[in-house]
Design a protein around this motif. Structure first.
Motif, mmCIF file in Angstrom:
data_model
loop_
_atom_site.group_PDB
_atom_site.id
_atom_site.type_symbol
_atom_site.label_atom_id
_atom_site.label_comp_id
_atom_site.label_asym_id
_atom_site.label_seq_id
_atom_site.Cartn_x
_atom_site.Cartn_y
_atom_site.Cartn_z
ATOM 1 N N ASP A 82 0.828 -1.212 0.000
ATOM 2 C CA ASP A 82 0.000 0.000 0.000
ATOM 3 C C ASP A 82 0.867 1.269 0.000
ATOM 4 O O ASP A 82 0.531 2.257 -0.635
ATOM 5 C CB ASP A 82 -0.930 0.020 1.223
ATOM 6 N N CYS A 151 -4.128 -5.620 -11.675
ATOM 7 C CA CYS A 151 -4.003 -6.502 -10.513
ATOM 8 C C CYS A 151 -4.175 -7.938 -10.989
ATOM 9 O O CYS A 151 -5.221 -8.295 -11.521
ATOM 10 C CB CYS A 151 -5.076 -6.117 -9.496
ATOM 11 N N ASN A 155 -8.040 -8.840 -7.355
ATOM 12 C CA ASN A 155 -8.894 -8.753 -6.182
ATOM 13 C C ASN A 155 -10.021 -7.776 -6.543
ATOM 14 O O ASN A 155 -9.726 -6.666 -6.961
ATOM 15 C CB ASN A 155 -8.053 -8.202 -5.018
ATOM 16 N N ASP A 180 0.090 -5.532 -9.880
ATOM 17 C CA ASP A 180 0.008 -5.899 -8.465
ATOM 18 C C ASP A 180 -0.162 -7.414 -8.358
ATOM 19 O O ASP A 180 -1.216 -7.961 -8.685
ATOM 20 C CB ASP A 180 -1.177 -5.153 -7.837
ATOM 21 N N ALA A 182 -0.104 -9.336 -5.589
ATOM 22 C CA ALA A 182 -0.259 -9.699 -4.175
ATOM 23 C C ALA A 182 -0.611 -11.176 -3.990
ATOM 24 O O ALA A 182 -0.265 -11.786 -2.978
ATOM 25 C CB ALA A 182 -1.335 -8.816 -3.532
ATOM 26 N N ARG A 218 3.788 -5.492 7.834
ATOM 27 C CA ARG A 218 3.765 -4.442 6.805
ATOM 28 C C ARG A 218 5.050 -4.440 5.981
ATOM 29 O O ARG A 218 5.926 -3.583 6.141
ATOM 30 C CB ARG A 218 3.553 -3.034 7.415
ATOM 31 N N VAL A 219 5.186 -5.412 5.105
ATOM 32 C CA VAL A 219 6.330 -5.447 4.197
ATOM 33 C C VAL A 219 5.828 -5.748 2.785
ATOM 34 O O VAL A 219 5.252 -6.806 2.528
ATOM 35 C CB VAL A 219 7.386 -6.506 4.614
HETATM 36 C C1 PLP Z 1 -3.938 -7.223 0.228
HETATM 37 C C2 PLP Z 1 -3.558 -6.490 -0.991
HETATM 38 C C3 PLP Z 1 -2.513 -5.578 -0.987
HETATM 39 C C4 PLP Z 1 -1.976 -5.062 0.315
HETATM 40 O O1 PLP Z 1 -0.730 -5.406 0.543
HETATM 41 P P1 PLP Z 1 0.064 -4.869 1.821
HETATM 42 O O2 PLP Z 1 1.440 -5.290 1.449
HETATM 43 O O3 PLP Z 1 -0.482 -5.564 3.008
HETATM 44 O O4 PLP Z 1 -0.091 -3.386 1.890
HETATM 45 C C5 PLP Z 1 -2.076 -5.024 -2.178
HETATM 46 N N1 PLP Z 1 -2.713 -5.326 -3.321
HETATM 47 C C6 PLP Z 1 -3.760 -6.174 -3.355
HETATM 48 C C7 PLP Z 1 -4.419 -6.474 -4.636
HETATM 49 C C8 PLP Z 1 -4.220 -6.761 -2.191
HETATM 50 O O5 PLP Z 1 -5.303 -7.548 -2.226
#
Ligand code: PLP
Length: 356
Positions: A82, A151, A155, A180, A182, A218-219
């Protein structure tokens, strides 16, 4: 049109003289550190945290570089991904002038971070199949569109976006394309990190919050060409990643095998949960997922959501989100948690049946 980082970045960032911390100015092996106004007496804890963390995250970046087969200078560590999303917008978007492009339904923080920085938001929805509409994306970008956020796996929809389409956008767009990832650890598709050498405008975000089970630390990690990483380093808060976060993440990286086991288990549970949900007649669609959650379409999402809350089970109501009418997003839990969820939903079914 070619990507020109120097043209893209905000003038004030180019002019900026970064804050030079005590640890930036001296990081040799002195014995006595009286340069940072720390408390030399220690901490009121079993372990001392009286010293500021390494502002460069050196050890962690070296480890991540080795694991990914890329260079240290191609890695940036954020206080969660984030923070990286926010820093990328600050780097490129002049407040009140520039904008970012997003593809709803998607992660909400892109829009929030843009709003905080007074950057505009251009929306090009995913198709009904939750795929990228790359023609529409290219048409929608203007000279003020600095960033495209994609993404994958997405999500809240759970699907991976087409690798070719992402790379086509990176090829034709003169701004920065942020992918992204994640949830990439739960996907059978491979990461795009290997492409950053070929695409100077590609930024890949990953996080330790999901597959690695370290959301509380938070990494987040960005992989990009060194020019972009240098700029992120210029504008980041000097001590953005705490000592605890750096040390614990290093320790976790020694347990990669256990993370791989958890990922395999979550993927297995994801399949079981999907099967269980499909047996419930009020569940209309269980969307395919490459992530650690399932998006489902139900009859009467509001009702289902409130019933579950009554059973002290909370899922994410996404029914107000574009293309997600009547949808709930459910994180894959432990086998016990998933069983409890399915039991509760079976009771819900019995209840609506007896009320019919
Ligand atoms: C959970 C999520 C994040 C958040 O990641 P953090 O590293 O915890 O800030 C970033 N992008 C997506 C798509 C997420 O679902």
């Amino acid at each position: 049109m070619v990507f020109d980082l120097n043209k893209l970045v905000r003038e004030n960032v180019k002019r900026l003289i970064s804050y030079s911390s005590a640890r930036d100015e001296y990081n040799g092996s002195a014995q006595i550190f009286l340069d940072a106004n720390e408390n030399s007496f220690g901490s009121p804890l079993p372990q001392d945290y009286n010293r500021y963390p390494d502002p460069k995250n050196t050890a962690l970046k070296e480890k991540i570089a080795t694991l990914n087969g890329i260079d240290y200078a191609q890695i940036f560590i954020g206080n969660g991904s984030d923070e990286v999303i926010d820093l990328l917008i600050r780097l490129f978007c002049r407040p009140g002038v520039d904008d970012v492009l997003i593809c709803p339904p998607t992660y909400g923080m892109y829009e929030v971070a843009a709003g905080i920085n007074d950057a505009g938001v251009v929306r090009v929805n995913l198709t009904d199949e939750f795929e990228l509409d790359s023609d529409a994306i290219c048409k929608a970008t203007t000279k003020n569109t600095k960033l495209v956020f994609l993404c994958s796996p997405n999500n809240p929809t759970g699907n991976s976006l087409s690798r070719n389409e992402i790379l086509n956008i990176a090829k034709s767009f003169v701004g920065v394309v942020v992918v992204d990832e994640a949830y990439v650890h739960f996907s059978d598709q491979s990461s795009l990190v290997s492409e950053i050498a070929k695409y100077p405008n590609l930024v890949i975000l990953q996080t330790f919050s999901k597959a690695w089970g370290l959301a509380g630390l938070r990494v987040g990690v960005a992989f990009a060409n060194r020019g972009i990483v240098e700029l992120l380093n210029r504008i980041k808060p000097p001590y953005n990643v705490s000592t605890v976060a750096q040390d614990m993440t290093m320790a976790a990286l020694k347990n990669q095998r256990s993370v791989e086991k958890t990922i395999a288990e979550i993927k297995r549970e994801r399949g079981r949960l999907a099967d269980g949900l499909l047996h419930l007649p009020f569940v209309k669609i269980v969307y395919p997922s490459d992530a650690n959650f399932l998006l489902i379409k139900v009859e009467n999402a509001d009702d289902v959501y409130r019933f579950l809350v009554g059973r002290r089970i909370v899922v994410r109501d996404r029914s107000k989100v574009v293309l997600c009418a009547a949808c709930l997003r459910i994180t894959v839990g432990t086998p016990d948690e998933n069983r409890s969820l399915l039991n509760a939903l079976t009771e819900y079914r019995a209840e609506i049946k007896s009320n019919a």
